[in-house]
Design an enzyme around this catalytic site. Structure first.
Site, PDB file in Angstrom:
ATOM      1  N   THR A 182       0.829  -1.200   0.000  1.00 19.03           N
ATOM      2  CA  THR A 182       0.000   0.000   0.000  1.00 19.03           C
ATOM      3  C   THR A 182       0.865   1.253   0.000  1.00 19.03           C
ATOM      4  OG1 THR A 182      -1.752  -1.132   1.204  1.00 19.03           O
ATOM      5  CG2 THR A 182      -1.688   1.261   1.397  1.00 19.03           C
ATOM      6  N   ARG A 185     -13.764  -7.590  -1.393  1.00 14.92           N
ATOM      7  CA  ARG A 185     -13.177  -7.259  -0.092  1.00 14.92           C
ATOM      8  C   ARG A 185     -12.731  -5.801  -0.055  1.00 14.92           C
ATOM      9  NH1 ARG A 185      -7.684  -5.452   1.475  1.00 14.92           N
ATOM     10  NH2 ARG A 185      -7.379  -6.083   3.644  1.00 14.92           N
ATOM     11  N   THR A 231      -0.228   1.244   6.598  1.00 17.86           N
ATOM     12  CA  THR A 231       0.071   0.180   5.655  1.00 17.86           C
ATOM     13  C   THR A 231       0.290  -1.114   6.422  1.00 17.86           C
ATOM     14  OG1 THR A 231       1.622  -0.639   3.986  1.00 17.86           O
ATOM     15  CG2 THR A 231       2.525   0.835   5.648  1.00 17.86           C
ATOM     16  N   GLY A 232      -0.266  -2.198   5.889  1.00 21.57           N
ATOM     17  CA  GLY A 232      -0.116  -3.490   6.554  1.00 21.57           C
ATOM     18  C   GLY A 232      -1.370  -4.328   6.377  1.00 21.57           C
TER      19      GLY A 232
END
Length: 373
Positions: free
Chosen positions: A233, A260, A283-284
């Site tokens: 991301t 999703r 981000t993650g």
């Protein structure tokens, strides 16, 4: 791991002795966090470093040279550049879902008035962050998804592309691996325990910092990324003359279910901005950020707990599972402070203030100057 970068101005605008006031700014951008191996080939590392350096220098030029540019404008411009770079999981270079399709999402937020816009489940909009900006500026809504968002983009003449535009061989290989393993994965996915304890790292910009040009010596410009690599991301946070903004964009997780949605388009989960506190982009593992409202958590810790930006980022990230990811953040104060915090092995990132621009992947940051890339 957290990088805290502060250039003290005592809350005062910079002024030239014989000229007008200079703009006060602080910017951080990311291209994903995770288990980024330090054994990556040097030429691969150089590809990422060059990309980050070019984008952060262009952002600095935008903030310095274009007086009409706002924090929101700069955040959007930075993310659009990251979306156009196939190294990262946003726009071109986005991952595939389980059906072999790209479904993209993005969010942007203006700290001046809490205006926000998000677009999700996009399949044909070249720059999802531009669609998110349209939602913020042209509608009364906070998020629009799927065909309706794509129609809005087309009606306002955003560039529409075929699915093949987003596809790369790297991402196709990642999908095949994920399908074979029957797993939904993020780039540089988390690793099982044991993990090293969470440590706080503080960058002191008054200390000598290696020049990126010295690191890049001997690296080849046209190096290709192998099939196990690929950024995550992307996002950018900006403080410009006391106003903050955040922008985030992603292709999601490899082999995700069709339909999703992650944390990126959810205000307060992966993206948040408020002039009363700060701007944050995460981000993650998006599900973990959603469960904890991680981006808003940083702001809340500052607003209600009276903590510093650095403390707030560290506290919010330590609530995430080990190896989950991290955040970038800037404070709305004119102290020009930025923080990068992550509980994973590394993060593709860049930081910029009037005094310095720097890039990094692991603990070491490298100073970037014009002509280095």
């Amino acid at each position: 791991m957290a990088d805290a970068v502060t250039s003290g101005t005592g809350g005062r605008l910079h002024t030239d002795s014989q000229g007008p006031q200079r703009r006060v700014f602080s910017l951080a951008l990311h291209g994903g966090a995770g288990v980024i191996s330090k054994k990556l080939p040097p030429d691969v590392v150089c590809c990422y470093m060059r990309a980050l350096a070019r984008i952060v220098l262009r952002c600095r030029d935008l903030m310095v040279s274009h007086k009409a540019a706002t924090a929101v404008d700069v955040a959007q411009a930075a993310v659009m550049m990251l979306e156009d770079c196939e190294l990262f999981n946003a726009g071109r270079g986005a991952v595939f879902n389980h059906d072999g399709i790209h479904e993209l999402e993005a969010c942007i937020m203006d700290g001046r008035n809490l205006a926000t816009g998000a677009a999700s489940l996009l399949k044909c909009v070249k720059n999802p962050i531009a669609a998110a900006r349209l939602v913020m500026d042209k509608t009364d809504h906070a998020i629009i998804a799927g065909p309706a968002a794509e129609r809005l983009a087309a009606e306002h003449n955003l560039e529409i592309v075929e699915q093949s535009y987003f596809s790369t061989d790297v991402r196709r290989a990642q999908l095949q691996s994920a399908l074979a393993a029957k797993m939904v994965t993020q780039d540089h996915a988390t690793v099982p325990k044991p993990l090293k304890p969470y440590l706080l790292h503080v960058d002191n910009l008054s200390l000598p910092m290696p020049r990126l040009s010295s690191f890049l010596n001997g690296c080849h410009e046209g190096s290709s990324i192998n099939k196990t690599d690929g950024g995550n991301t992307v996002g950018c946070v900006v403080m410009l003359d006391g106003n903050v903004a955040a922008a985030t964009s992603t292709g999601g997780r490899t082999n995700k279910m069709c339909g999703r949605m992650g944390d990126t388009p959810i205000v307060g989960a992966g993206t948040y901005a408020n002039n009363a506190t700060c701007a944050i982009s995460g981000t993650g593992n998006g599900e973990e950020f959603q469960r904890r409202c991680t981006a808003h958590e940083v702001s809340a810790i500052m607003q209600y707990g009276g903590r510093t930006l650095e403390d707030a980022c560290k506290m919010a990230v330590t609530q995430l599972p080990p190896g989950c990811g991290g955040v970038i953040a800037v404070t709305a104060a004119l102290s020009q402070s930025a923080c990068v915090a992550y509980n994973s092995k590394g993060m593709f990132r860049a930081i910029c203030t009037p005094e310095v621009c720097c890039v990094g992947i692991w603990e070491q940051l490298f100073c970037v100057e014009e002509g280095d890339v």
